[in-house]
Design a protein around this motif. Structure first.
Motif, mmCIF file in Angstrom:
data_model
loop_
_atom_site.group_PDB
_atom_site.id
_atom_site.type_symbol
_atom_site.label_atom_id
_atom_site.label_comp_id
_atom_site.label_asym_id
_atom_site.label_seq_id
_atom_site.Cartn_x
_atom_site.Cartn_y
_atom_site.Cartn_z
ATOM 1 N N LEU A 197 -1.605 42.935 -19.339
ATOM 2 C CA LEU A 197 -1.151 44.168 -18.703
ATOM 3 C C LEU A 197 -2.347 45.025 -18.318
ATOM 4 C CD1 LEU A 197 1.727 45.099 -21.159
ATOM 5 C CD2 LEU A 197 1.941 44.031 -18.916
ATOM 6 N N SER A 241 15.845 33.754 -18.194
ATOM 7 C CA SER A 241 14.591 33.284 -17.616
ATOM 8 C C SER A 241 13.552 34.390 -17.722
ATOM 9 C CB SER A 241 14.781 32.872 -16.152
ATOM 10 O OG SER A 241 15.188 33.993 -15.395
ATOM 11 N N LEU A 242 12.298 33.988 -17.774
ATOM 12 C CA LEU A 242 11.188 34.934 -17.857
ATOM 13 C C LEU A 242 10.454 34.951 -16.523
ATOM 14 C CD1 LEU A 242 9.744 33.924 -21.339
ATOM 15 C CD2 LEU A 242 11.262 35.820 -20.821
ATOM 16 N N ALA A 243 9.859 36.079 -16.220
ATOM 17 C CA ALA A 243 9.059 36.186 -15.001
ATOM 18 C C ALA A 243 7.859 35.248 -15.122
ATOM 19 C CB ALA A 243 8.598 37.621 -14.804
ATOM 20 N N PRO A 244 7.393 34.679 -14.014
ATOM 21 C CA PRO A 244 6.256 33.756 -14.076
ATOM 22 C C PRO A 244 5.012 34.386 -14.709
ATOM 23 C CG PRO A 244 7.260 33.703 -11.900
ATOM 24 C CD PRO A 244 7.924 34.801 -12.667
ATOM 25 N N ASP A 245 4.839 35.689 -14.560
ATOM 26 C CA ASP A 245 3.657 36.356 -15.111
ATOM 27 C C ASP A 245 3.971 37.050 -16.447
ATOM 28 O OD1 ASP A 245 5.284 38.344 -14.113
ATOM 29 O OD2 ASP A 245 3.642 39.489 -13.206
ATOM 30 N N PHE A 246 4.942 36.536 -17.188
ATOM 31 C CA PHE A 246 5.374 37.176 -18.429
ATOM 32 C C PHE A 246 4.219 37.385 -19.405
ATOM 33 C CE2 PHE A 246 6.844 36.749 -22.830
ATOM 34 C CZ PHE A 246 7.646 37.878 -22.904
ATOM 35 N N ASP A 247 3.364 36.362 -19.628
ATOM 36 C CA ASP A 247 2.268 36.549 -20.587
ATOM 37 C C ASP A 247 0.958 36.973 -19.941
ATOM 38 O OD1 ASP A 247 3.761 34.210 -20.588
ATOM 39 O OD2 ASP A 247 2.445 33.122 -21.859
#
Length: 75
Positions: A67, A58-64
């Protein structure tokens, strides 16, 4: 013939206790065992075929999300 697959933890004296279904608890049995660590067992079987990792990553909700470290380069 029946096949039973279990993961067992050895007792302090090194013995394993195999739980048997009720229908196999009488008479004599012939048992053939393959002993491998639980990690060896998982590595060989879990990663076979397409989609073998489905639901395991799974990816973190704020993956994209942008930065903050790169803010100066985006402007």
């Amino acid at each position: 013939m029946s096949t039973i697959k279990v993961t067992l933890e050895a007792d302090a004296d090194g013995t394993l206790h195999l739980p048997l279904p009720a229908e196999l608890r009488h008479g004599k049995l012939t048992v053939t065992a393959t002993i491998e660590t639980a990690e060896e067992s998982r590595l060989g079987r879990d990663l076979k075929g397409l989609g073998c990792l489905k639901g395991k990553l799974s990816l973190a909700p704020d993956f994209d999300a942008p930065l903050d470290d790169m803010k100066e380069y985006r402007e």
